[in-house]
Design an enzyme around this catalytic site. Structure first.
Site, PDB file in Angstrom:
ATOM      1  N   LYS A 166       3.306  -8.193  -9.382  1.00 26.38           N
ATOM      2  CA  LYS A 166       3.552  -9.216 -10.401  1.00 26.38           C
ATOM      3  C   LYS A 166       2.777  -8.943 -11.683  1.00 26.38           C
ATOM      4  CE  LYS A 166       1.508 -12.079  -6.830  1.00 26.38           C
ATOM      5  NZ  LYS A 166       1.934 -12.965  -5.797  1.00 26.38           N
ATOM      6  N   LYS A 180       3.501   0.492  -6.836  1.00 23.73           N
ATOM      7  CA  LYS A 180       4.110  -0.610  -6.081  1.00 23.73           C
ATOM      8  C   LYS A 180       4.625  -1.682  -7.024  1.00 23.73           C
ATOM      9  CE  LYS A 180       0.240  -3.697  -5.498  1.00 23.73           C
ATOM     10  NZ  LYS A 180      -0.748  -4.380  -4.752  1.00 23.73           N
ATOM     11  N   LYS A 235      -8.126  -4.294  -9.780  1.00 22.76           N
ATOM     12  CA  LYS A 235      -7.973  -5.536 -10.541  1.00 22.76           C
ATOM     13  C   LYS A 235      -9.040  -5.659 -11.610  1.00 22.76           C
ATOM     14  CE  LYS A 235      -5.635  -8.605  -7.254  1.00 22.76           C
ATOM     15  NZ  LYS A 235      -5.751  -9.839  -6.483  1.00 22.76           N
TER      16      LYS A 235
HETATM   17  P1  TYM Z   1      -0.087 -11.304  -2.565  1.00 22.07           P
HETATM   18  O1  TYM Z   1       0.065 -12.735  -2.949  1.00 22.07           O
HETATM   19  O2  TYM Z   1      -0.423 -10.331  -3.619  1.00 22.07           O
HETATM   20  O3  TYM Z   1       1.237 -10.786  -1.868  1.00 22.07           O
HETATM   21  C1  TYM Z   1       1.855 -11.474  -0.787  1.00 22.07           C
HETATM   22  C2  TYM Z   1       2.361 -10.479   0.227  1.00 22.07           C
HETATM   23  O4  TYM Z   1       3.293  -9.577  -0.359  1.00 22.07           O
HETATM   24  C3  TYM Z   1       2.958  -8.240  -0.037  1.00 22.07           C
HETATM   25  N1  TYM Z   1       3.369  -7.354  -1.135  1.00 22.07           N
HETATM   26  C4  TYM Z   1       4.144  -6.273  -0.995  1.00 22.07           C
HETATM   27  N2  TYM Z   1       4.714  -5.704   0.075  1.00 22.07           N
HETATM   28  C5  TYM Z   1       5.468  -4.594  -0.121  1.00 22.07           C
HETATM   29  N3  TYM Z   1       5.673  -4.037  -1.340  1.00 22.07           N
HETATM   30  C6  TYM Z   1       5.121  -4.577  -2.442  1.00 22.07           C
HETATM   31  N4  TYM Z   1       5.337  -4.029  -3.641  1.00 22.07           N
HETATM   32  C7  TYM Z   1       4.311  -5.745  -2.303  1.00 22.07           C
HETATM   33  N5  TYM Z   1       3.629  -6.515  -3.176  1.00 22.07           N
HETATM   34  C8  TYM Z   1       3.058  -7.497  -2.446  1.00 22.07           C
HETATM   35  C9  TYM Z   1       1.450  -8.269   0.131  1.00 22.07           C
HETATM   36  O5  TYM Z   1       0.994  -7.184   0.907  1.00 22.07           O
HETATM   37  C10 TYM Z   1       1.230  -9.592   0.805  1.00 22.07           C
HETATM   38  O6  TYM Z   1       1.399  -9.483   2.200  1.00 22.07           O
HETATM   39  N6  TYM Z   1      -4.617 -11.122  -0.522  1.00 22.07           N
HETATM   40  C11 TYM Z   1      -3.261 -11.527  -0.286  1.00 22.07           C
HETATM   41  C12 TYM Z   1      -3.100 -13.004   0.029  1.00 22.07           C
HETATM   42  C13 TYM Z   1      -3.907 -13.502   1.185  1.00 22.07           C
HETATM   43  C14 TYM Z   1      -3.674 -13.209   2.563  1.00 22.07           C
HETATM   44  C15 TYM Z   1      -4.647 -13.952   3.270  1.00 22.07           C
HETATM   45  C16 TYM Z   1      -2.772 -12.393   3.231  1.00 22.07           C
HETATM   46  C17 TYM Z   1      -4.939 -14.359   1.131  1.00 22.07           C
HETATM   47  N7  TYM Z   1      -5.394 -14.635   2.368  1.00 22.07           N
HETATM   48  C18 TYM Z   1      -4.727 -13.897   4.666  1.00 22.07           C
HETATM   49  C19 TYM Z   1      -2.851 -12.345   4.621  1.00 22.07           C
HETATM   50  C20 TYM Z   1      -3.821 -13.072   5.312  1.00 22.07           C
HETATM   51  C21 TYM Z   1      -2.461 -11.268  -1.541  1.00 22.07           C
HETATM   52  O7  TYM Z   1      -2.988 -11.232  -2.629  1.00 22.07           O
HETATM   53  O8  TYM Z   1      -1.129 -11.171  -1.364  1.00 22.07           O
END
Ligand code: TYM
Length: 328
Positions: free
Chosen positions: A197, A194, A112
């Protein structure tokens, strides 16, 4: 009942197919077996610059999508992270337990910060530590996420273990819940990276016009061959489409491969466009319903944060006591 916690960023407004298949589908399923805590992580969102109006709107849009996808606020605590101040409070304590080098090794920060257009804030660096606090506050047994979060989950376990060994058993060590088949959904235009967004081309958004999604699927990058087989190494594009198709229909990849024997990539893409449209159309209608009544939506979120705070405040009180803070 075992506990589950997970979070999602509200940043993009619309979730994408990777979010849904990698994580949110599991959130919904785990409600049957777990006491669930699910949050929209607005504190995490401001680690990169946000327009305040857009952030506020997108937080509601995110909550509406979670409800539309099947998060049941009667069974699960659905809340907004900033409504539960214990996240930031425990986050601070955990920061004080994290090595600088340890935080520097987080690959998501490296990615990032390398891509960042504006100045990089310290919050982006300490992001995974706040995530650890999210999870540990609820003594979660399981954390449903996609593959990209695995390293953050390892850090969470390390920090929990460190706290426990320094101050006495306080935190449960959480297990990642990563469903192998859909743990990493790939970008339709670049099937070796992957779906994310931050790269709009090749991302299927849940809230875009399904016609647009179907078109994106039809123009997904495949290969110069003709055969529809599952071979992620040599046929990344086709394999990704098969995985998505299988996940959305519940039919196995093998079954699909047999069905499409003798047919072309064009057939597969056209059909998948239809499958996706069928899936997403009712979801979009429900999102619109929830957004039509923001006061009710806010009420649901307020109830969720109340339930979350009950658990979170108990954990934080124990932590404050253990680290030696004077009772307030
Ligand atoms: P975030 O908001 O980027 O994404 C949300 C969830 O979607 C999953 N994900 C994917 N899974 C499969 N293929 C993909 N291309 C793909 N893109 C996204 C992510 O793995 C995620 O599970 N850091 C986290 C948010 C967070 C969180 C937490 C998660 C904050 N606190 C506590 C679990 C527990 C994040 O940025 O996810």
């Amino acid at each position: 009942r075992p506990r589950v916690l997970s979070g999602i960023q509200p940043t993009a407004g619309s979730f994408h197919l990777g979010n849904y298949l990698g994580a949110l589908r599991q959130w919904v399923a785990l409600q049957d077996t777990h006491e669930a805590f699910y949050c929209v992580v607005d504190l995490h969102a401001i680690t990169v610059e946000q327009d305040p109006k857009v952030l506020r709107a997108n937080t509601r849009v995110s909550a509406a999508q979670l409800l539309a996808l099947g998060i049941d606020p009667e069974r699960s605590a659905l809340f907004v992270q900033s409504h539960v101040p214990e996240h930031a409070q425990l986050g601070w304590v955990m920061q004080c337990l994290t090595g600088f080098g340890e935080a520097s090794r987080m690959t998501q920060f490296k990615d990032k910060s390398a891509r960042a257009e504006s100045a990089i804030g310290v919050g982006l660096f300490t992001y995974p530590i706040l995530q650890a606090a999210d999870i540990l506050l609820y003594q979660a047994h399981h954390v449903p996420v996609g593959e990209d979060q695995r390293q953050h989950l390892e850090l969470t376990r390390d920090l929990a273990q460190r706290f426990n060994s320094r101050f006495g058993k306080t935190f449960r060590l959480p297990e990642p819940h990563i469903v192998k088949d859909t743990a990493k959904i790939f970008d339709l235009q670049d099937p070796t990276s992957k779906m994310s967004k931050s790269v709009p081309a090749g991302v299927v958004e849940l809230l875009e016009d399904p016609k647009r999604s179907a078109k994106k699927i039809r123009s997904a990058v495949t290969d110069t061959g003709r055969e529809i087989v599952y071979d992620p190494e040599n046929k990344a594009g086709v394999s990704n489409l098969l995985v998505i198709y299988s996940a959305l229909t519940g039919r196995s990849v093998d079954e699909l491969v047999a069905d499409y024997d003798g047919k072309g990539y064009g057939d597969l893409k056209k059909d998948l466009g239809e499958v996706f449209t069928e899936f997403v159309t009712p979801v979009q209608a429900k999102v619109a319903e929830y957004l039509a009544d923001p006061a009710e939506l806010d009420k649901v979120l307020a109830r969720g944060s109340e339930r979350a705070r009950e658990v979170a405040s108990r954990t934080l009180a124990r932590v404050y006591e253990k680290v030696g803070f004077l009772a307030g």
